[in-house]
Motif scaffolding. Sequence first.
Motif, PDB file in Angstrom:
ATOM      1  N   PRO A  98      -3.425   2.869  -0.340  1.00  0.00           N
ATOM      2  CA  PRO A  98      -3.597   1.652  -0.892  1.00  0.00           C
ATOM      3  C   PRO A  98      -2.372   0.731  -0.808  1.00  0.00           C
ATOM      4  O   PRO A  98      -1.337   1.485  -1.362  1.00  0.00           O
ATOM      5  CB  PRO A  98      -4.596   1.643  -2.075  1.00  0.00           C
ATOM      6  CG  PRO A  98      -4.900   3.103  -2.147  1.00  0.00           C
ATOM      7  CD  PRO A  98      -3.915   3.923  -1.415  1.00  0.00           C
ATOM      8  N   GLY A  99      -2.481  -0.452  -0.969  1.00  0.00           N
ATOM      9  CA  GLY A  99      -1.244  -1.375  -1.275  1.00  0.00           C
ATOM     10  C   GLY A  99      -0.334  -1.491   0.033  1.00  0.00           C
ATOM     11  O   GLY A  99      -0.586  -1.033   0.956  1.00  0.00           O
ATOM     12  N   TYR A 100       0.851  -1.693  -0.356  1.00  0.00           N
ATOM     13  CA  TYR A 100       1.874  -1.953   0.671  1.00  0.00           C
ATOM     14  C   TYR A 100       2.354  -0.309   1.215  1.00  0.00           C
ATOM     15  O   TYR A 100       2.567   0.428   0.538  1.00  0.00           O
ATOM     16  CB  TYR A 100       3.253  -2.652   0.139  1.00  0.00           C
ATOM     17  CG  TYR A 100       2.911  -4.120  -0.445  1.00  0.00           C
ATOM     18  CD1 TYR A 100       2.052  -4.739   0.426  1.00  0.00           C
ATOM     19  CD2 TYR A 100       3.172  -4.512  -1.590  1.00  0.00           C
ATOM     20  CE1 TYR A 100       1.903  -6.061   0.073  1.00  0.00           C
ATOM     21  CE2 TYR A 100       2.752  -5.670  -2.027  1.00  0.00           C
ATOM     22  CZ  TYR A 100       2.288  -6.500  -1.154  1.00  0.00           C
ATOM     23  OH  TYR A 100       1.713  -7.818  -1.537  1.00  0.00           O
TER      24      TYR A 100
ATOM     25  N   LEU B 154       5.176   1.346   1.255  1.00  0.00           N
ATOM     26  CA  LEU B 154       6.231   1.475   0.690  1.00  0.00           C
ATOM     27  C   LEU B 154       7.020   2.725   1.327  1.00  0.00           C
ATOM     28  O   LEU B 154       8.128   2.983   1.116  1.00  0.00           O
ATOM     29  CB  LEU B 154       6.142   1.817  -0.742  1.00  0.00           C
ATOM     30  CG  LEU B 154       5.510   0.610  -1.786  1.00  0.00           C
ATOM     31  CD1 LEU B 154       5.482   0.898  -3.098  1.00  0.00           C
ATOM     32  CD2 LEU B 154       6.345  -0.657  -1.228  1.00  0.00           C
TER      33      LEU B 154
ATOM     34  N   PHE C 236      13.375  -3.100  -7.066  1.00  0.00           N
ATOM     35  CA  PHE C 236      13.505  -1.961  -7.511  1.00  0.00           C
ATOM     36  C   PHE C 236      14.779  -1.435  -8.100  1.00  0.00           C
ATOM     37  O   PHE C 236      14.629  -0.415  -8.685  1.00  0.00           O
ATOM     38  CB  PHE C 236      13.540  -0.652  -6.100  1.00  0.00           C
ATOM     39  CG  PHE C 236      12.259  -0.915  -5.237  1.00  0.00           C
ATOM     40  CD1 PHE C 236      11.435   0.014  -5.368  1.00  0.00           C
ATOM     41  CD2 PHE C 236      11.962  -1.999  -4.415  1.00  0.00           C
ATOM     42  CE1 PHE C 236       9.889  -0.141  -4.811  1.00  0.00           C
ATOM     43  CE2 PHE C 236      10.704  -1.992  -3.688  1.00  0.00           C
ATOM     44  CZ  PHE C 236       9.652  -1.132  -4.042  1.00  0.00           C
TER      45      PHE C 236
ATOM     46  N   LEU D  55      -4.328   0.711  -7.772  1.00  0.00           N
ATOM     47  CA  LEU D  55      -3.303   1.152  -7.603  1.00  0.00           C
ATOM     48  C   LEU D  55      -2.929   1.890  -9.391  1.00  0.00           C
ATOM     49  O   LEU D  55      -3.238   1.302 -10.199  1.00  0.00           O
ATOM     50  CB  LEU D  55      -2.191   0.340  -7.262  1.00  0.00           C
ATOM     51  CG  LEU D  55      -2.183  -0.098  -5.946  1.00  0.00           C
ATOM     52  CD1 LEU D  55      -1.135  -1.201  -5.602  1.00  0.00           C
ATOM     53  CD2 LEU D  55      -1.926   0.934  -4.838  1.00  0.00           C
TER      54      LEU D  55
ATOM     55  N   HIS E 262       4.537  -3.229  -6.757  1.00  0.00           N
ATOM     56  CA  HIS E 262       3.974  -4.066  -5.931  1.00  0.00           C
ATOM     57  C   HIS E 262       4.073  -5.528  -6.230  1.00  0.00           C
ATOM     58  O   HIS E 262       4.628  -6.289  -5.426  1.00  0.00           O
ATOM     59  CB  HIS E 262       2.443  -3.845  -5.790  1.00  0.00           C
ATOM     60  CG  HIS E 262       2.035  -2.583  -4.924  1.00  0.00           C
ATOM     61  ND1 HIS E 262       2.574  -1.245  -4.865  1.00  0.00           N
ATOM     62  CD2 HIS E 262       1.412  -2.527  -3.597  1.00  0.00           C
ATOM     63  CE1 HIS E 262       2.084  -0.599  -4.051  1.00  0.00           C
ATOM     64  NE2 HIS E 262       1.646  -1.395  -3.205  1.00  0.00           N
TER      65      HIS E 262
ATOM     66  N   LEU F 279      -4.552  -8.406  -1.194  1.00  0.00           N
ATOM     67  CA  LEU F 279      -4.510  -7.124  -0.983  1.00  0.00           C
ATOM     68  C   LEU F 279      -4.534  -6.444  -2.428  1.00  0.00           C
ATOM     69  O   LEU F 279      -4.912  -5.398  -2.726  1.00  0.00           O
ATOM     70  CB  LEU F 279      -3.100  -6.789  -0.356  1.00  0.00           C
ATOM     71  CG  LEU F 279      -2.755  -5.217  -0.284  1.00  0.00           C
ATOM     72  CD1 LEU F 279      -3.673  -4.725   0.718  1.00  0.00           C
ATOM     73  CD2 LEU F 279      -1.512  -5.160   0.368  1.00  0.00           C
ATOM     74  N   ILE F 280      -3.699  -7.007  -3.572  1.00  0.00           N
ATOM     75  CA  ILE F 280      -3.496  -6.379  -4.848  1.00  0.00           C
ATOM     76  C   ILE F 280      -3.831  -7.545  -6.101  1.00  0.00           C
ATOM     77  O   ILE F 280      -3.709  -8.912  -5.453  1.00  0.00           O
ATOM     78  CB  ILE F 280      -1.968  -6.015  -4.875  1.00  0.00           C
ATOM     79  CG1 ILE F 280      -1.056  -7.014  -4.674  1.00  0.00           C
ATOM     80  CG2 ILE F 280      -1.755  -4.726  -4.416  1.00  0.00           C
ATOM     81  CD1 ILE F 280       0.426  -6.703  -5.284  1.00  0.00           C
TER      82      ILE F 280
END
Lengths: 502, 360
Positions: free
Chosen positions: A205-207, A209, A463, B330, B338, B356-357
């Motif tokens: 799920p999500g990007y 990464l 990040f 998540l 994210h 998406l999120i």
Amino acid sequence: MSDVTTDDRARALDAAGCIGKPEMVAALQAELPHDIVLHDDESLRPFECDGLSAYRTLPMIAVLPATIEQVQTVMRICYEYDTPVVARGAGTGLSGGALPLERGVLLSLAKFNRILDVDTDNLRATVQPGVRNLAISQEVDHLGLYYAPDPSSQIACSIGGNVAENSGGVHCLKYGLTTHNIIKLEIVTVDGERLTIGSDALDSPGYDLLALMTGSEGLLGVIVEIVVKLLPKPELAQVAMVAFDDVRAAGDAVANIIKAGIVPAGLEMLDSPAIIATEEFVHAGYPTEAAAILLCEIDGTEAEVAEDIERVRQVVNDSGASDVRISKNDGERALFWAGRKAAFPAMGRISPDYYCMDGTIPRKALADVLIGIGELSKKYGQRVANVFHAGDGNLHPLILYDANNPGELERTEEFGGAICELCLKHGGTITGEHGVGVEKIDQMCVQFPKAELLQFHAVKAAFDDKTLLNPGKAVPTLHRCAEFGAMHVHHGEMPFPELERL
Amino acid sequence: MTSTVESQDQTDALAERIKQAHAAGTPIAIAGSGSKRFLGEPVDTSAHDTLDITAHRGIVSYEPGELVLTARAGTPLADIEAALTAEGQRLAFEPPHYGAGATLGGTIAAGVSGPARPYTGAARDFVLGTKIINGQGEILRFGGEVMKNVAGYDLSRLMAGAHGTLGVLLEISLKVLPTPRTQATRVFEHNAEQALAAFSSWAARPWPISATYWEAGRTYLRLSGATSSVDAAAQALGGEPVADDVDFWRGVREHERVFFTDGENALWRVSCAPAAPITELPGSLALDWGGAQRWRVTDAPAEAVRDAARLHGGHATLYRGDAHPRGQALAPALLAAHHRLKHAMDPAGILNPGRLIPEG
Ligand SMILES: Cc1cc2nc3c(=O)[nH]c(=O)nc-3n(C[C@H](O)[C@H](O)[C@H](O)COP(=O)(O)OP(=O)(O)OC[C@H]3O[C@@H](n4cnc5c(N)ncnc54)[C@H](O)[C@@H]3O)c2cc1C
């Protein structure tokens, strides 16, 4: 050559009057075993450079953690004291990515050298980042499996370094780069948190990464565990060694093989200087009178290999090959490859130093760029040997030089920069697999306009809010590009008009 | 290459729209043909401006010898596939269309891949470069048209599966591959456990496998490649031949099979490790992607489906039915990362917010 003490980050740190070495050693030793915190010059010496040995800096401190918790501790302390961290795998990188910072901590992952799990049901292995690339394939060999990406440095380089550089190898044409062959990562963030990137499934799920972390050169996080994909070993592999009297014909043959719908497992090229040097070194039976040779490997089932190797023979003959030899057995196949694999050390025998470039171009431009490099070689008065991943259009011109001759390294770097720019002119990129590091940071200003560079910095900040992870590598600051002076000119606009010329 | 595909460049107009939206803080709903809209989280778009991408279309370059195709995001997937077929090439991730109008941009933004995925790779694996508009209306290029490129972060691959929340896709460069010379499908009588065991044992050997699927007591195995090796594998592995196998695999890919279309119960996609044991849930089950993609038609509560997926390191997505969220939540630290990444690409949070999120 760039002097790392003038690195932007070091300047900023000086200005901030940050914590001194004794305090930092004390802070680390307060929470970690003393013997993993190295700080005297003699024990720091082994870390002063990577494979790009023209650049050397002693780190302030080197730490050799053995557990993920220790990595987290190091990161937490460095974050607290605003101390930059450079991760290091095996130090075989060719772009100075693991070059230490004088004011920074060098974080060696060398003790993370265990294969934690081999899962034959799901065809994957869980490994620590310091595991050598080749060790994975050796570990699963008896199961008929292997890990596909095979950099020429595979006996030494670490899988963590491979992920950080998105390394490729001879077999990446068919089996993909590191980014196509990993499933999950554990990372430690700049402030010491642990994150799982990816999952046990084929997507998460999500990007994505996993894609972002791969090839990020240690600028977004420290990789502490990796799940890699394993593949069944092909039933058979055969290699065709094809000689050409003319570099252009060899370059065209590469495009013709691909156009014919063949996907070779590897498609490598050596030019005349590389052929002569390797033949003298390993006696692989290369025709020393040829202008270029191609090594074209086909793998698969027995029937498939027989079918495709004949098609390769036909295509290269139609492309003007002067000689075609096909390996009759694994021994001969290994011999044909021995020359290619020994090409770098072979250069070391004929020249005190060599400098390895990494531009990647569309295959159709191969001949033109090789000829262009030949012209540059005359202009700079320096010899070049080419040995490279032709099927991917990934060039590795090796510029031969002698660092003891005053000015020769500088001229070599200038020559290298000219090769990068030649690749860009042909629609290519400055680096296919070795990374930007410190080496190609100025050419990044040529490849990318300001807006893209700023976008990279914004992603980095997501990040690494304090810019502590491997600062000064991979993505240049706008200031640096202004100093370099040869920036990307976009739509005829003057780049960085707001920055003063230095 | 001369192309009959309609070509229109809307780059500047689209970027201008995003610039204005960024300045005004107006959310934008990015629309391809809408065929995969059901894949993202449902968002109340009444206050959104719709950005229609479909007029920004056309193949920008295609050179079969380079194995690279670059096209504008609004190009119909069908047009791209027709251009490739004419040269004996294809998109090796076999994207599902889920509708006649599916666009290239929607396909990559949704990150969907077909039956060949475990064997040849996913949509993201074939992305070489992108031209995008970020949330500030800037036109950016990442990656390129070469096979290997590690200059800068891999932001183009990151666009795959981001559902347009990190940027509007303008152009996408994809690696394409030659169409395999031969394809054949064999069918076996198996229960679900036997199917999983077969998938595992087949995958451990270098057979030219390109798809595997199990439904209602039957395992389907597709072989693709050189004629000689497909024939040899078919002989060695046994099973019965499937005559109309192109139709069969289209039915799996496009969810046209009765398994997917019948009934009112929710349709879930469970993504997990291929050999993960099968968990008990009411309803019917199909195994795709060598076991790594499992379809569930079930009246079980959403949490039960999600828990079952999580048990083996996987996740569940709702394809048909009601549940919120449709995807899987998540972990907090990952969600925070994210949100920071979204902010880096789209500081005003205007691109497909919430798609998406959850918004942060
Ligand atoms: C003779 C020779 C041949 C080569 N052939 C190839 C080739 O065919 N293909 C190819 O792609 N490369 C090749 N290389 C380059 C090099 O081997 C690769 O880049 C390799 O992946 C580097 O691995 P390493 O462990 O040595 O990393 P290092 O050199 O130690 O580090 C490389 C980069 O990764 C970062 N890093 C390392 N470990 C981590 C970690 N755990 N977490 C976060 N960041 C980390 C470092 O900070 C640095 O930026 C070759 C090098 C040599 C010397």
